[in-house]
Structures are given as structure tokens and as C-alpha cells.
Write a protein that holds these residues in place. Structure first.
Motif, PDB file in Angstrom:
ATOM      1  N   ASP A  31       0.822  -1.205   0.000  1.00 33.89           N
ATOM      2  CA  ASP A  31       0.000   0.000   0.000  1.00 33.89           C
ATOM      3  C   ASP A  31       0.857   1.258   0.000  1.00 33.89           C
ATOM      4  O   ASP A  31       1.579   1.531   0.947  1.00 33.89           O
ATOM      5  N   PHE A  34       2.708   7.496   0.212  1.00 35.30           N
ATOM      6  CA  PHE A  34       3.306   8.801  -0.097  1.00 35.30           C
ATOM      7  C   PHE A  34       4.119   8.675  -1.377  1.00 35.30           C
ATOM      8  O   PHE A  34       4.840   7.706  -1.566  1.00 35.30           O
ATOM      9  N   GLU A  54       6.721   5.663  -1.043  1.00 36.32           N
ATOM     10  CA  GLU A  54       6.750   5.106   0.301  1.00 36.32           C
ATOM     11  C   GLU A  54       5.514   4.238   0.498  1.00 36.32           C
ATOM     12  O   GLU A  54       4.388   4.692   0.319  1.00 36.32           O
ATOM     13  N   VAL A  56       3.626   1.509   3.458  1.00 32.57           N
ATOM     14  CA  VAL A  56       3.541   1.561   4.907  1.00 32.57           C
ATOM     15  C   VAL A  56       4.898   1.207   5.511  1.00 32.57           C
ATOM     16  O   VAL A  56       5.346   1.810   6.471  1.00 32.57           O
TER      17      VAL A  56
ATOM     18  N   LYS B  19       3.002 -13.785   2.887  1.00 32.67           N
ATOM     19  CA  LYS B  19       4.274 -13.487   2.220  1.00 32.67           C
ATOM     20  C   LYS B  19       5.350 -13.604   3.297  1.00 32.67           C
ATOM     21  O   LYS B  19       5.339 -12.859   4.276  1.00 32.67           O
ATOM     22  N   GLN B  31       2.974 -10.190   5.644  1.00 33.34           N
ATOM     23  CA  GLN B  31       1.607  -9.773   5.333  1.00 33.34           C
ATOM     24  C   GLN B  31       0.881 -10.933   4.671  1.00 33.34           C
ATOM     25  O   GLN B  31       1.491 -11.904   4.234  1.00 33.34           O
ATOM     26  N   GLY B  35      -3.040  -7.263   2.779  1.00 37.47           N
ATOM     27  CA  GLY B  35      -2.057  -6.177   2.713  1.00 37.47           C
ATOM     28  C   GLY B  35      -1.938  -5.437   4.036  1.00 37.47           C
ATOM     29  O   GLY B  35      -2.868  -5.421   4.849  1.00 37.47           O
ATOM     30  N   VAL B  36      -0.784  -4.786   4.241  1.00 37.97           N
ATOM     31  CA  VAL B  36      -0.462  -4.189   5.543  1.00 37.97           C
ATOM     32  C   VAL B  36      -1.503  -3.160   5.979  1.00 37.97           C
ATOM     33  O   VAL B  36      -1.967  -3.162   7.124  1.00 37.97           O
ATOM     34  N   LEU B  37      -1.879  -2.287   5.042  1.00 42.07           N
ATOM     35  CA  LEU B  37      -2.794  -1.193   5.395  1.00 42.07           C
ATOM     36  C   LEU B  37      -4.141  -1.741   5.877  1.00 42.07           C
ATOM     37  O   LEU B  37      -4.649  -1.351   6.940  1.00 42.07           O
ATOM     38  N   LYS B  38      -4.722  -2.651   5.120  1.00 38.08           N
ATOM     39  CA  LYS B  38      -6.043  -3.179   5.486  1.00 38.08           C
ATOM     40  C   LYS B  38      -5.948  -4.095   6.705  1.00 38.08           C
ATOM     41  O   LYS B  38      -6.875  -4.157   7.508  1.00 38.08           O
ATOM     42  N   ASP B 229       3.911  -3.985  13.221  1.00 42.96           N
ATOM     43  CA  ASP B 229       4.825  -2.865  13.457  1.00 42.96           C
ATOM     44  C   ASP B 229       4.091  -1.524  13.411  1.00 42.96           C
ATOM     45  O   ASP B 229       4.313  -0.664  14.259  1.00 42.96           O
ATOM     46  N   ALA B 300       5.171  12.767   4.054  1.00 39.00           N
ATOM     47  CA  ALA B 300       6.399  11.987   3.873  1.00 39.00           C
ATOM     48  C   ALA B 300       6.810  11.337   5.188  1.00 39.00           C
ATOM     49  O   ALA B 300       7.061  12.032   6.167  1.00 39.00           O
ATOM     50  N   PRO B 301       6.879   9.997   5.234  1.00 42.21           N
ATOM     51  CA  PRO B 301       7.327   9.343   6.466  1.00 42.21           C
ATOM     52  C   PRO B 301       8.798   9.656   6.749  1.00 42.21           C
ATOM     53  O   PRO B 301       9.582   9.867   5.831  1.00 42.21           O
ATOM     54  N   ARG B 303      11.782   7.715   8.350  1.00 44.56           N
ATOM     55  CA  ARG B 303      12.088   6.335   8.717  1.00 44.56           C
ATOM     56  C   ARG B 303      13.142   6.273   9.811  1.00 44.56           C
ATOM     57  O   ARG B 303      13.829   7.245  10.086  1.00 44.56           O
ATOM     58  N   PHE B 326       4.298   5.077   8.614  1.00 46.25           N
ATOM     59  CA  PHE B 326       3.004   5.677   8.337  1.00 46.25           C
ATOM     60  C   PHE B 326       1.988   5.040   9.269  1.00 46.25           C
ATOM     61  O   PHE B 326       1.986   3.821   9.442  1.00 46.25           O
ATOM     62  N   PRO B 328      -1.605   4.076   9.623  1.00 52.73           N
ATOM     63  CA  PRO B 328      -2.833   3.981   8.821  1.00 52.73           C
ATOM     64  C   PRO B 328      -4.079   4.512   9.529  1.00 52.73           C
ATOM     65  O   PRO B 328      -4.950   5.089   8.887  1.00 52.73           O
TER      66      PRO B 328
END
Lengths: 119, 375
Positions: A31, A34, A54, A56, B19, B31, B35-38, B229, B300-301, B303, B326, B328
Motif C-alpha cells: 500500500d 506517499f 513510500e 507503509v 508473504k 503480510q 495487505g499491511v494497510l487493510k 509494526d 512523507a514518512p 524512517r 506511516f 494507517p
């Protein structure tokens, strides 16, 4: 449509080249949250880092596939970076370049060759 | 990657489309197809199932059979009130070293006649050796043959109650042993997401059936390390080896809340743990730097490793981001890092160097998102 080893797609529109990333690349990235786009009217050399994507979890660079000038960027990605995942070959395009010699694109893969590479 | 260890539920992760990536020596799902976001958002709105079997489960049994012996023994290694921990209760803590740094963080539970300690995967062999050397009055052993699952999210209690009815009555940090289909589950109401939920140790022979039973509930999705994470980062929780390590003291790490009065100066059992001189001094006087939350402006993250500056131009770095990405649930970048104490004031603007550009970030209270524990 042409494809690079770095999973970019290149589409010629008149004398411009539109650049985005493939569905395969978008899926690998996950996902997108950015997208840092280049400034327009920037001259870039082949291999220059022009976009930062970017997800997540991590950041990835998109390289300029050929030498040329950035003439337009997809400003929609600033607010809706998820377009890269939803429609990587369409609304998720990244930037347009003016390229002196479109023949420079001949070196890249066609769709069949790209599909073989990711198979 | 031939050396990667496999989790007992490896085949289940593959069947679920996980994965797999190397993590702390294990082949772990980062994941699933969601997916990570969902996966992150699902855990915040329903329930997520995490396989954390890579972590170390350790039993500390007093040789004289008295739980006080084990509690006082462990207090020699951690600056935490273990003696005051009631049966069936769990508490956060950390091993310190002679210099006052952190060797690992942990959860310790009083199980009546022994202590149950859960430690990080990457440190578990060292932790075991450290405890065996430091606790000669106890038998210290790694638990074998048990998986560790975490069920997290607002639906977790309803889901688990359908299998084990009274777990809904557990309060945050309660621990109990409950039978399920002929095996004992070790159940804690705790987790690493900022959500209500449980951590459940289950014998390997029943682990797949239990996991599949939970996953059969429509509220539950499998969740990988990626979302684990981002969830813990939103919850402001430290990741050992990143936000805390041997170079950070517990006071610098903003973990003073985990050091109870009994172990502080003036307390019933003040000091007596490695690095006590420094840690007690920092508890009294404060540390020169501290872990803080940071909200980068824009999207912008910043890191891990991003250098932090006090000004938009010039000067040397004043700190560094130790976890960043980020969030979510916040739909915004978030980070944690260390700054000199004068800058550790909410609302202070600092600047992170992102690809050569200094971008502003605001010092923010942790957690970024309030926890929803069942107190």
C-alpha cells in the motif's frame, strides 16, 4: 508500451513519454502512502532517482528510464497515493518526460518480454 | 536462508497466502493477501490474529517452592516490582545491564507457584542464559512445544468468549489457564497493538486447530509483521533493538512508568538491579535525552535512522528517529526518536533530514492513538 528492468512502464504520447510502475511492482511495494514527485522542468539523466514511493513499511526509488526533461507530474498522487495500487497503469502514472530521441526506448522490453521476466 | 527456523504454524501461513520474510531467525509472514494497510485497519475495527511463536516463553520456578523466592530473584535482574505482582497478574519489564542500558524487554506473570516470562525472539537465548546465571535459586527453562498467538482488536473479547466463555471477564494484564479441547491454553489479556485483546500460548499439537477456529470467525483476519509494526508504533510501544537497546536507559526510553515505587529510591526494595546507580539517579534528576513521539508535517514518512536537527539549517544533529513510518489509523506519518531533554516538550518543532531536505516534525505525546485496554 515498453517496460524497464526496474518495473516501470513507458508509454509514448506524441513527443512525450509517460512513466509509471507496473501492477507487479505496485503489488510488491504494498500500500503506497506517499509519493514524492520531481519538480517540473528538471533535466534528468538515465538512472537518476526522480520519484520516491513510500509504502507503509518502506521507501523505494523510481529512476529516470532515459535522459530528458520532466514536463509534467501526476499531482493527484500527492493527496491520493493509493492510485498507484488501484490503477498503476492508468491514474497511477507518475510523470511525463520530453525525450530528445524516442529511439532510446527501443532498448526496453515489450509486454511479453516483461511478463517473462516476472514469471 | 537455509538456517531460517520455521514456526509450528508455517504451513497455515502458506495456506493463508502469507508473504514470508526472515525475521529474528524465523521465516515469518510479513503480510497476507489483505495487505499491511487493510490488516492494520481490520485489527483496529474488528480482530486480528498474529502468530508470535518466535518469542521466547520461559518458566522461572523457585527451587524452594516459594513464589517470593522467584520474585525476589528476578528483581535482581529487572527494576520492576515482581514481589508485588499478584497471582494471575502480568506486568511489563526489562532486563538492565551494569551500565543501565536495556538488554531486552519482557512480560512477567505470577502463576502462583512460578513466574512465566515472555521475551523477544532475537534475545531469547541470551535472556535464558542471563536468567540461568543470575537466578541460581530458581530452575529456569525455555518452554518447548507451544505456539504463541495474539488476538487483538475490539472484537477480540467477543470472539474468544465464544470459545472460552469467561475470558471476557479478564481485565487488562490478567492471566489464566483454561482448558480447550483437552489442552491447556495460557491466556493473558494483553498485546502489542494498543487494542484490547489476548495473548494465548497453545500446545503445538492443538495450535493449528485453535488458530483455524479463531480464523473461522468472520471478525478475524490473519495479520502479519508489517501491520504488527505499524499498530505498535501508533500505540507508542517500543520495539527492542530499535527504540530501546543497551545504549538507552529505561529513563531515556520514557519507561519510568514500568519501574514501581518499591524499586525506586526510598522504596521497600530500592535498587539491587544492574545499573541501579544510573537508573535511580536518572529517575531523581531526569536524563539528558528522552524518547518522544514525532508527527512529521505533510505525508512523507521519516524512517528509522533519520537524523533530527533543532533548526531548519546548520548545526549538528541533535537526535535520531528509532522507529518511523506511516500510521494507517491516523492517515499520517508518525515516528519515535530521541531528543535532548530541552527539546522534549510537546509542540516543539524539530527537523528531520529526509533525502537531504530538512522537513519539520512536531514533538507529540505518546501514544499517538489512545489505547483501548479493558482496565
Amino acid at each position: 508500451m515498453k517496460y524497464t528492468q526496474e518495473h516501470e512502464w513507458l508509454r509514448v504520447e506524441g513527443d512525450l513519454v509517460v512513466v509509471g510502475i507496473t501492477a507487479y511492482a505496485a503489488e510488491q511495494l504494498g500500500d503506497v502512502v506517499f509519493v514524492e514527485l520531481p519538480e517540473i522542468e528538471t533535466q534528468v539523466a538515465q538512472g537518476d532517482e526522480v520519484v520516491v514511493i513510500e509504502s507503509v513499511k518502506a521507501a523505494s526509488d523510481i529512476l529516470a528510464p532515459v535522459e530528458g526533461e520532466i514536463v509534467e507530474v501526476n499531482a493527484k498522487l500527492s493527496d491520493t497515493p493509493g492510485l498507484v495500487n488501484e490503477d498503476p497503469l492508468g491514474d497511477g502514472w507518475m510523470f511525463k518526460m520530453k525525450v530528445d530521441d524516442l529511439a532510446a526506448l527501443d532498448e526496453f522490453m515489450d509486454e511479453d518480454e516483461y511478463n517473462d521476466m516476472i514469471a | 536462508m537455509a538456517d531460517l527456523k520455521r514456526l509450528g504454524l508455517h504451513d497455515l501461513h502458506l495456506a493463508l497466502g502469507g508473504k514470508m520474510v526472515p525475521f529474528a531467525g524465523y521465516d515469518m509472514p510479513v503480510q497476507y493477501p489483505l495487505g499491511v494497510l487493510k490488516e492494520h485497519l481490520h485489527t483496529r475495527t474488528a480482530a486480528g490474529l498474529f502468530d508470535v511463536s518466535h518469542m521466547g516463553q520461559v518458566i522461572v520456578a523457585p527451587k524452594d517452592g516459594r513464589i517470593e523466592t522467584a520474585a525476589l530473584a528476578l528483581e535482581r535482574l529487572i527494576p520492576v516490582d515482581v514481589l508485588g505482582l499478584a497471582p494471575g497478574r502480568q506486568r511489563y519489564g526489562f532486563f538492565t545491564d551494569a551500565a543501565g542500558g536495556i538488554l531486552d524487554d519482557l512480560m512477567v506473570t505470577n502463576r502462583g507457584d512460578h513466574l512465566y516470562v515472555v521475551v523477544n525472539a532475537a534475545c531469547k537465548e541470551a535472556d535464558l542464559a542471563h536468567m540461568q546465571a543470575g537466578l541460581p535459586d530458581c530452575d529456569v527453562g525455555m518452554v518447548g512445544g507451544r505456539a504463541l498467538l495474539a488476538l487483538q482488536g475490539p472484537e477480540a473479547a467477543a470472539v474468544l468468549s465464544r470459545l472460552i466463555p469467561d475470558t471476557g471477564d479478564f481485565a487488562f494484564m490478567d492471566h489464566g489457564i483454561r482448558p480447550w479441547q483437552g489442552v491447556d491454553l495460557w491466556i493473558s489479556r494483553s498485546g502489542y497493538t494498543g487494542e484490547d485483546g489476548y495473548e494465548i500460548s497453545v500446545p503445538d499439537l492443538a495450535a493449528r486447530a485453535f488458530a483455524e477456529r479463531l480464523l473461522a470467525d468472520p471478525a478475524v483476519q490473519p495479520i502479519g509483521l508489517g501491520a504488527r509494526d505499524s499498530l505498535r508504533l501508533e500505540a507508542g510501544l517500543c520495539l527492542y533493538g530499535h527504540d530501546i537497546d543497551t545504549t538507552t536507559s529505561p529513563v531515556e526510553g520514557a519507561l519510568t512508568w514500568a519501574m514501581q515505587k518499591a524499586r525506586r529510591t526510598g522504596g521497600a526494595r530500592a535498587g539491587g538491579f544492574p545499573g541501579a546507580d544510573r537508573i535511580l539517579r536518572e529517575l531523581a534528576e531526569g536524563a539528558a535525552r528522552s524518547r518522544v513521539g514525532l508527527r512529521p508535517e505533510g505525508r512523507a514518512p521519516m524512517r528509522e535512522g533519520t537524523l533530527l536537527y533543532a533548526a531548519p539549517e546548520g548545526g549538528d544533529p541533535v537526535g535520531r528517529i528509532t522507529s518511523g513510518g506511516f500510521g494507517p489509523s491516523l492517515d499520517a506519518p508518525i515516528a519515535m526518536g530521541y531528543l535532548p531533554s530541552p527539546l522534549c516538550v510537546r509542540g516543539t518543532t524539530v527537523y528531520g533530514d529526509v533525502r537531504g531536505k530538512r522537513l519539520p516534525a512536531t514533538v507529540t505525546a505518546l501514544p499517538f492513538r489512545p489505547a483501548t485496554y479493558k482496565r
